[in-house]
Design a protein around this motif. Structure first.
Motif: not given
Length: 380
Positions: A48-50, A219-228, A237-243, A294-299
């Protein structure tokens, strides 16, 4: 003859009945029709990311001391430069007052001393004129000249005393500043360690001490997630992501990759990951987030529109599918060539065609090529 025909008929009827009741019964199977649509190739985080803040600082006073002013509480929004905590500094204020008094005293003294220096210089000039005319001895003229230099040196010394006193004032102000904790940016107070009247200390080297103030720029947030690590080279950088977030069920937020870490994190020997950072595309979505969710991302690595596709769950090992043949009511095994794939759909390049119906109920016992089946349902 008539009896023989009757016996034959009875035997035939028995044989037909035996065949009817012992014939193989068609197995019901669920089918899906091969069609066209969108197929995406994607990767997801391993753990899980955050949700993180672009700016988050854990503040502590530079020196230790007793808290005499605590101007905020948890959840307060503060402005840059706002005083958060102030420690006892009466001794430093007294030193500052003394230094300021010394500055004022030196300024008054410099007027007197420098006025005497000006007068002595005028007297020396007058003596020099009289000596030139022969009305004054050389010794008297020299004495007046040295007296003027002495007075001027005293004037410069007093001016130096003013500069030193002003420097002491600055030093005391710096010392007082070490006892005051101010907000380095606009933000919200996430946590406070310490109460009014308590003693607080900075963290010594090598010792983890809780910060006095935890300040977050919400006022400025982002998602950090670990990828295999295996997937990391595919992510750019720039690829679309679903969260998706546990806190926001049935909602999918859109974003894009803003950073891929240039190093691997080895949490365990068998779990090596690369952290990525994801920015949200919609400012309205940012308002739904809280730091720490907690957040999940799909690149999304690649996507093809209007291509032949099948559900990924219908694929057998070795790139095969079971195709229903309506003419024989049997299943045939087809080897297919696939393109990009994800957990939902797989692109088909060759092996089957649009309109074919393939088996989706592969988990049922006995479902294999060559068996007699009856369609249970057809999904599209």
């Amino acid at each position: 003859m008539r009896r023989l025909l009757i016996i034959i008929a009875i035997i035939a009827a028995i044989g037909a009945g035996a065949w009817y009741f012992t014939r193989p019964k068609p197995m019901p199977v669920a089918l899906v029709e091969v069609g066209k649509g969108r197929v995406e190739s994607s990767v997801a985080n391993t753990r899980a990311g955050s949700v993180e803040a672009c700016q988050r600082t854990r503040l502590s006073p530079i020196v230790g001391g007793r808290i005499v002013y605590l101007g905020v509480k948890k959840g307060d929004h503060v402005k840059k430069g706002q005083v958060l905590i102030q420690l006892w500094n009466d001794d430093q204020q007294a030193q500052s007052g003394l230094a300021q008094t010394q500055v004022e005293s030196a300024r008054k003294h410099v007027g007197e001393v420098c006025a005497l220096a000006d007068n002595a210089e005028r007297e020396a000039a007058r003596m020099a004129k009289l000596h030139a005319r022969g009305f004054m001895s050389e010794g008297a003229e020299e004495k007046a000249r040295y007296e003027a230099k002495s007075r001027r040196s005293a004037c410069e010394a007093v001016k130096s005393d003013i500069a030193q006193a002003q420097a002491r004032v600055k030093v005391t102000k710096v010392e007082q500043g070490r006892t005051v904790l101010t907000a380095p940016f606009d933000g919200v107070v996430a946590d406070i360690v310490g109460e009014l009247g308590e003693y607080t200390t900075p963290s010594p080297p090598g010792v983890a001490t809780p910060p006095a103030i935890d300040l977050i720029d919400d006022t400025c947030l982002y998602i950090e997630a670990p990828m295999d690590e295996v997937d990391a080279p595919k992510i750019k950088v720039g690829q679309a992501v679903r969260i998706t977030l546990d806190a926001l069920p049935n909602q999918t937020l859109l974003g894009h990759v803003r950073r891929v870490a240039p190093y691997v994190v080895a949490v365990e020997k068998q779990a090596r990951t690369v952290d990525i950072e994801v920015s949200l595309d919609s400012s309205a979505d940012l308002k739904k987030l809280l730091v720490g969710y907690s957040a999940d991302v799909e690149v999304v690595l690649d996507s093809h529109d209007n291509v032949l596709r099948v559900p990924t769950s219908t694929l057998l090992e070795g790139g095969k599918v079971l195709v229903y043949q309506p003419s024989t009511n049997k299943l045939e095994e087809h080897i297919i060539k696939t393109g990009i794939t994800n957990w939902e759909y797989t692109e088909i390049l060759d092996g089957i065609k649009q309109g074919d119906r393939i088996v989706t109920s592969l988990e049922r016992e006995g479902v294999k090529a060559g068996v007699l089946v009856t369609p249970e349902a057809t999904a599209k």
